[in-house]
Write an enzyme that holds these catalytic residues in place. Structure first.
Site, PDB file in Angstrom:
ATOM      1  N   ASP A 228      43.831  -9.846  33.326  1.00 14.79           N
ATOM      2  CA  ASP A 228      42.722 -10.060  32.423  1.00 14.79           C
ATOM      3  C   ASP A 228      43.123 -11.241  31.528  1.00 14.79           C
ATOM      4  O   ASP A 228      44.314 -11.560  31.421  1.00 14.79           O
ATOM      5  CB  ASP A 228      42.491  -8.788  31.602  1.00 14.79           C
ATOM      6  CG  ASP A 228      41.456  -8.970  30.523  1.00 14.79           C
ATOM      7  OD1 ASP A 228      40.393  -9.562  30.815  1.00 14.79           O
ATOM      8  OD2 ASP A 228      41.707  -8.538  29.389  1.00 14.79           O
ATOM      9  N   ASP A 230      41.370 -12.254  27.995  1.00 14.89           N
ATOM     10  CA  ASP A 230      41.266 -11.991  26.560  1.00 14.89           C
ATOM     11  C   ASP A 230      42.110 -10.782  26.160  1.00 14.89           C
ATOM     12  O   ASP A 230      42.048  -9.721  26.795  1.00 14.89           O
ATOM     13  CB  ASP A 230      39.816 -11.748  26.163  1.00 14.89           C
ATOM     14  CG  ASP A 230      38.938 -12.966  26.415  1.00 14.89           C
ATOM     15  OD1 ASP A 230      39.466 -13.976  26.912  1.00 14.89           O
ATOM     16  OD2 ASP A 230      37.733 -12.894  26.134  1.00 14.89           O
TER      17      ASP A 230
END
Length: 435
Positions: A228, A230
């Site tokens: 991922d 963020d």
């Protein structure tokens, strides 16, 4: 129950061991078994000790059944299990010659091993093996004591304890860093689910990370790592930073927090937040990018993975505008994210194409595994939000990094107390193997 032996006789005389290896069966008939001897050598380590010991053994035509050696702070511990020739008569001269090795401070001990003991040892090779990894800024004796106590309560044996983190100079012991030890554990255990629960409770109580994994062939043969973006590769949520630029920071941040905690549908909440960015200048995107900070340990992690030949990808519910820049900065192979719709240098409040949500991340992970012709067991997925759970669930090693409580509780592994490069330890990679 003829053939089951219940007694072993071994006789010591002075410094020499006279082992007759006589077993008495239940029906009263004695049987002479092939003698086996465990030789333990310990003392200050220096070149030539192992060579000298095995050189003596070579003279007597022994069979090496097991051997192990370790050195801790220049202190040697060497164990060799040997089968002695059936012709007999070699035990005393073998022992005498080993004891006569001219090595100051060297200690040699002998212990007879019965065939029943040997058979039991052989049978253990089919028992399940587990890896328990303890990670913290600094590891102390209490942490190890409590982890090993929980392990012992389960009836599990610790075969090996290894330090994966590097050696720390004395003048840096009190500085922020990272430490890791790995325990190789063997046995079926009384209740493995309860064992894992106990380790998680210890981790929370002692503010450390403790990972439990089955020791399979795939553990050291991962080939693909996906992230991922963020709050994983970069600090914070990019969409929240964009919202600050648009003057709606508090409203968007509140929605983001609920979405990442799994309280809101990701797609619906994502479109709602993007709509609130309508009218934002593309210059604001560049300003946000310029102030993004990589998560602690990110650069070391990715550069090490690259040097070791791993494939990497970003699977993000964020935006390609930022994902592509992070990909190029770190040298990551692929990026899949959402494309902001921009017209005449202004954000329209919409995204192009389908939204990359949790299900899409899992699908992309499967596609990448197929592309590289590997199984999902050979993949690693890392994320922090509820929309990461689908890919964390199907990956061979799914890691919740500094994650929300729901995600941390649901993921196979969680890492919260050290940098992102701590993931290397969960993959069995030592500091000495890194850049």
């Amino acid at each position: 129950m003829a053939g089951q032996y219940i007694r072993f006789a071994a006789f010591y005389l002075g410094s020499s061991l006279h082992a007759h290896f006589i077993y008495f069966s239940i029906n009263g008939e004695a049987s002479i078994m092939k003698p086996m001897l465990l030789i333990n050598v310990s003392g200050e380590d220096r070149p030539g000790i192992t060579s000298a010991v095995t050189g003596v053994l070579a003279k007597y035509d022994v069979v090496i059944l097991d051997v192990g050696q370790s050195v801790i702070h220049d202190h040697l511990s060497l164990g060799i299990l040997v089968g002695l020739p059936e012709t007999g008569g070699v035990l005393e001269p073998l022992q005498a010659e080993l004891l006569a090795l001219d090595e100051p401070g060297l200690r040699i001990k002998f212990e007879p091993v019965s065939e029943l003991e040997y058979a039991e040892w052989v049978s253990h090779q089919g028992k399940p093996r587990h890896i328990v990894t303890l990670l913290a800024r600094c590891i102390d004796a209490e942490q190890i004591a409590r982890v090993t106590a929980v392990t012992a309560e389960q009836g599990l044996n610790i075969d090996r304890i290894s330090r994966l983190s590097g050696r720390i100079p004395l003048d840096r012991l009190n500085q922020t860093g990272k430490a890791c030890i790995e325990l190789s554990v063997r046995g079926t255990g009384r209740d493995i689910a309860q064992y894992r629960k106990g380790l998680l409770e210890l981790a929370a109580e002692m503010n450390v990370d403790i990972a439990y994994q089955e020791d399979t062939v795939f553990r050291r043969h991962r080939r693909l790592v996906v992230f991922d973006m963020d709050s994983t590769l970069v600090e914070g949520e990019v969409i929240d930073e964009l919202a600050k630029e648009a003057g709606v920071g508090d409203q968007v941040a509140a929605i983001t927090a609920r979405a990442m905690a799994g309280e809101l549908d990701f797609q619906e909440s994502f479109r709602q937040r993007v709509a609130m960015l309508k009218g934002l200048s593309v210059n604001a995107l560049e300003a946000v990018h310029n102030r993004l900070t990589l998560t602690e340990g990110t650069e070391k992690l990715v550069s090490t993975l690259q040097s070791l030949g791993y494939n990497t990808a970003i699977l993000s519910g964020g935006f390609t505008y930022f994902g592509e820049r992070i990909r190029r900065q770190l040298g990551i192979d692929h990026v899949y994210a959402n494309e902001l719709d921009i017209e005449d240098g202004v954000v329209t409040g919409r995204v192009k194409g389908a939204v990359v949500d949790g299900q899409r991340k899992a699908e992309l992970l499967e596609q990448l595994a197929h592309r590289y012709n590997i199984s999902l067991e050979q993949t690693v997925a890392v994320g922090d939000g509820a929309n990461d759970l689908p890919m964390l669930g199907i990956a061979g090693l799914g890691i919740a990094y500094r994650a929300k409580p729901l995600v941390r509780a649901s993921a196979k592994q969680a890492l919260s107390n050290i940098g992102l490069d701590g993931i290397l330890y969960l993959m069995g990679i030592r500091d000495r193997d890194t850049l």
